[in-house]
Design an enzyme around this catalytic site. Sequence first.
Site: not given
Ligand code: ZN
Length: 462
Positions: A279, A291, A325, A353
């Site tokens: 994402h 992230d 996301e 992820d």
């Molecule tokens: Zn994530």
Amino acid sequence: MRYILIGLCLICIQCWSQNQDQKQIDAIFKKALTEGNSYQWLSYLSNRIGGRLSGSVQAEQAVQYTKAQMDSLGLDKVWLQPVMVPKWVRGTPEFAYIESKPGITNNVPITALGGSVATPVGGIKANVIEVKSLEELAALGRDSIAGKIVFYNRPMDPVLINTFNAYSGCVDQRYRGAMEAAKYGAVAVIVRSMNLRLDDYPHTGSMTYGDLPLGNRIPAAAISTNGAELLSTTLQLNPDIKFFIKQNCKQLNDVQSYNVIGEIRGVEFPDEIIVVGGHLDSWDLGDGAHDDGAGCVQSMEVLRLLKNTAYRPKRTIRVVLFMSEEIGLSGAKKYAEIAKRKGEKHIFALESDAGAFTPRGFSFDCDDANLERIKSWKPLFEPYLVHRFVKGSSGADIGLLKDSDIVLAGLRPDSQRYFDHHHAENDTFEHINKRELELGAATMASLIYLIDKYGIVENTKG
Ligand SMILES: [Zn+2]
């Protein structure tokens, strides 16, 4: 005799094919480690663009940048898929302190949870009630809670080796804590950060008010783990202490954004689609390197590695960088909706992820026949110390493609350090190890290569 010969030939073909596979996988790893591009891409996303909160200018810059980079790879098609996404803004930095006696205060680090409402302009000061669970909150009831700030302080379980399981065991406090506390008349909630170590970084994340009317919503913030320890100790000494919190975040109208998509069209079965993705949005506190900038650049690198090792895919291999996301999965919902409307046949999807740490293997959401077949490829990954092929969850974005025919997978790196950084100010590029990032991309490319070459076991039931 004839049968023996045929048998021998079959064994030879199998050996030859395994050798070919090992050669291709070796070539993928070599390219990734000597001529990889994932680290440079991630440096740009993290250092030049920064945190990519859904609906922000940075998220749009990331869309334009990754689209341009995909254009330069010589893929068969690159496009932007429009999607409306939520826009929540943090505003000026949050502020909080513990007041142990009138005039005696200790500042503590907090951060508003994504989607939270603001406090009144002058902030909120109130008594605090500490709970370890939503059940404990319900047992205490309105008499004990009304007018107070609820402090959720259940730590992540350090005994769990897969730290994602420890996260799952706690995250209900963050996600539903404010909604539940509001029902009993609480005025705000403070949640212990989802972090296994003690430090001064508060970790944000998504939350919900469910269908609570606007007027009943209360502010929610995460407190650093050190802050949580201090607050808990102070409360034990004197349950009458006060806590002050001030934040001015806002929910604005949805804005237009995009999923970024590129593909290499398959030469034999172009209608069978294999997706690899991550994402593109992140939280705003750090630069979203782990992230999920890492997952995005690794996914782009998969297509680049296949191309640069002169592999011509049989099936269509598509990279999808999903938008939003972290707040509501709008990009994933849009992608799944359009795939369904077009009647596209997705046979496999892989998401990265879980941070850019050393890859250990994959987790698969599929039937036993496919899992057994994939496990038979384990020896090909062993030279790279990638050995875990287990049944389990895949990824939040690709999860929406689930049906009876698709095989879903998630890259599973070592998870011990992930929650030191997750959703916090220290999720930054300096905490990325170049080789670990590249090994992850090569591990993903190797699995995509095998799936492309051999396909999946078709579901006979349905
Ligand atoms: Zn994530």
